[in-house]
Design an enzyme around this catalytic site. Sequence first.
Site, PDB file in Angstrom:
ATOM      1  CB  THR A 180      -0.962  -0.025   1.209  1.00  0.00           C
ATOM      2  OG1 THR A 180      -1.823  -1.156   1.036  1.00  0.00           O
ATOM      3  CG2 THR A 180      -1.790   1.236   1.291  1.00  0.00           C
ATOM      4  CG  HIS A 272      -6.601   3.543   1.644  1.00  0.00           C
ATOM      5  ND1 HIS A 272      -5.269   3.235   1.715  1.00  0.00           N
ATOM      6  CD2 HIS A 272      -7.170   2.901   2.697  1.00  0.00           C
ATOM      7  CE1 HIS A 272      -5.034   2.466   2.778  1.00  0.00           C
ATOM      8  NE2 HIS A 272      -6.181   2.237   3.390  1.00  0.00           N
ATOM      9  CG  ASP A 303      -9.573  -0.464  -4.683  1.00  0.00           C
ATOM     10  OD1 ASP A 303      -9.473   0.778  -4.716  1.00  0.00           O
ATOM     11  OD2 ASP A 303      -8.980  -1.162  -3.832  1.00  0.00           O
ATOM     12  NE  ARG A 307     -20.412   1.002  -2.735  1.00  0.00           N
ATOM     13  CZ  ARG A 307     -19.075   0.968  -2.656  1.00  0.00           C
ATOM     14  NH1 ARG A 307     -18.378   0.098  -3.385  1.00  0.00           N
ATOM     15  NH2 ARG A 307     -18.423   1.767  -1.842  1.00  0.00           N
ATOM     16  N   GLY A 326     -13.919  -3.313  -1.854  1.00  0.00           N
ATOM     17  CA  GLY A 326     -13.474  -3.346  -0.461  1.00  0.00           C
ATOM     18  C   GLY A 326     -14.641  -3.508   0.494  1.00  0.00           C
TER      19      GLY A 326
HETATM   20  C1  FMN Z   1     -13.085  -0.622   6.464  1.00  0.00           C
HETATM   21  C2  FMN Z   1     -11.968  -0.530   5.472  1.00  0.00           C
HETATM   22  C3  FMN Z   1     -10.703  -0.969   5.813  1.00  0.00           C
HETATM   23  C4  FMN Z   1      -9.670  -0.902   4.881  1.00  0.00           C
HETATM   24  N1  FMN Z   1      -8.449  -1.392   5.217  1.00  0.00           N
HETATM   25  C5  FMN Z   1      -7.437  -1.339   4.314  1.00  0.00           C
HETATM   26  C6  FMN Z   1      -6.160  -1.874   4.625  1.00  0.00           C
HETATM   27  O1  FMN Z   1      -5.951  -2.416   5.711  1.00  0.00           O
HETATM   28  N2  FMN Z   1      -5.174  -1.751   3.702  1.00  0.00           N
HETATM   29  C7  FMN Z   1      -5.391  -1.164   2.476  1.00  0.00           C
HETATM   30  O2  FMN Z   1      -4.480  -1.078   1.655  1.00  0.00           O
HETATM   31  N3  FMN Z   1      -6.607  -0.686   2.137  1.00  0.00           N
HETATM   32  C8  FMN Z   1      -7.623  -0.765   3.024  1.00  0.00           C
HETATM   33  N4  FMN Z   1      -8.857  -0.292   2.680  1.00  0.00           N
HETATM   34  C9  FMN Z   1      -9.084   0.223   1.294  1.00  0.00           C
HETATM   35  C10 FMN Z   1      -9.544  -0.919   0.390  1.00  0.00           C
HETATM   36  O3  FMN Z   1      -8.518  -1.831   0.139  1.00  0.00           O
HETATM   37  C11 FMN Z   1     -10.043  -0.413  -0.961  1.00  0.00           C
HETATM   38  O4  FMN Z   1      -9.044   0.365  -1.571  1.00  0.00           O
HETATM   39  C12 FMN Z   1     -11.343   0.395  -0.904  1.00  0.00           C
HETATM   40  O5  FMN Z   1     -12.200  -0.102   0.104  1.00  0.00           O
HETATM   41  C13 FMN Z   1     -12.033   0.329  -2.274  1.00  0.00           C
HETATM   42  O6  FMN Z   1     -13.183   1.072  -2.282  1.00  0.00           O
HETATM   43  P1  FMN Z   1     -14.657   0.434  -2.086  1.00  0.00           P
HETATM   44  O7  FMN Z   1     -14.804   0.177  -0.627  1.00  0.00           O
HETATM   45  O8  FMN Z   1     -15.526   1.511  -2.591  1.00  0.00           O
HETATM   46  O9  FMN Z   1     -14.745  -0.835  -2.908  1.00  0.00           O
HETATM   47  C14 FMN Z   1      -9.901  -0.350   3.596  1.00  0.00           C
HETATM   48  C15 FMN Z   1     -11.185   0.084   3.264  1.00  0.00           C
HETATM   49  C16 FMN Z   1     -12.213  -0.004   4.178  1.00  0.00           C
HETATM   50  C17 FMN Z   1     -13.574   0.439   3.776  1.00  0.00           C
END
Ligand code: FMN
Length: 385
Positions: A180, A272, A303, A307, A326
Amino acid sequence: MAGRGNARDPHVFCIADLIEHSEKRLSKMASEYIAGGAMDMITRVVSLCSHLFSSPVKDNCAEFDRYRLLPRVMKDVRNVDPTAECWGVKSTFPLGFSPTGIHGVAHKDKELGVSRAAASQGVPMCLSSWATSSIEDVVAQGVNSGIPYAMQLSVVEDPDANLFTIRKAEAAGAKALWVTCDLPILGRRLNEFKNSFSIPEGLTIPNLPPDVDFRAPTKNSRMGYDRGMTWEKVQWFKKNTKMQVWLKGIMDPEDAKLAVEAGADGIIVSNHGGRQLDGISSTLAALPGVVDAVAGRIPVHFDGGIRRGTDIFKALALGADFCFVGRIALWGLGYNGEEGVKLALGLLYDEFFATMTMVGVTSVKDIGRHHLARIAADGSLVRLK
Ligand SMILES: Cc1cc2nc3c(=O)[nH]c(=O)nc-3n(C[C@H](O)[C@H](O)[C@H](O)COP(=O)(O)O)c2cc1C
């Protein structure tokens, strides 16, 4: 009635329904942790939880609606093949799970239920280094399915702490490491401040070194995020693992070129989920520039804000090779544990398959910019070149 098909669930017919029903079952702290983003959440994604937030703008999702599909008819769509490749392995359709931390807040099935759901549907999963299940246990759930797993790394200053997670993932058989890149510090997630968000008692973070106090990691200087990370670090990862090294959080075309030059095996266009820097562009808006800069030299995954099946199709049309979601894993868990996650994947598969069929494409590789038009400021449609 002819052609109506059977619903997969009596209440949930699409992801918007899943979010609504899941949020009724989740605690306020869990709902807001999942749906929330940084600051005013301009970049964040749509959720029916929006009554909890003041921000009117939901760019990651909204950007999909700035495009219209351009279907062609009379195309013989009796044999539509929605399969695609991820990390060298075939997937049922071009969708997998992005890493999201702390699944234990949503349901007791946690990451293990998500893994079983992914395995049952034949799609890949990337596990967060902040998961509440070990990578070994997660991979074991899908052992006979052939689905590939990846491990995400939130890079910290202490190389030994990073190596601990890398070694565990390798030993478990993960195919790829997702580094990341957009995490020099944690984004300012106001809901987490307001709710005094903390990891619930009874949950652990087993992919971090055992001596880390994960409830207060910043007290331990070696667990501070690596703010000094530059492109040279990619070679350090390449030298220290046999897994493919993917860079997550690439939004700028110049960074995409540097990622290729640095030796990355692939990149993930991601902001993210709007949880890091608020006010940056949506991922869909960033995607075409990154795709053009990479020019096919390495795969570009995507990503943010997906939806619906049409959203997956639109991201592929703009050049993504594969898509990830995510929050949907967490909303699926919140609705009905492993079964809720399976339901989510089933709905997205149905929608994506229907989109391919009605747009008139039989193979994922044939999806392209010619299938999309952008809505101009005056409301007219502009075909993409
Ligand atoms: C609750 C939550 C926790 C997440 N934790 C991480 C993580 O630990 N590491 C990371 O690289 N991205 C993390 N993400 C980002 C996701 O990997 C991803 O990029 C993102 O959720 C994509 O968008 P979406 O939720 O609209 O599909 C997190 C996202 C959410 C919603």
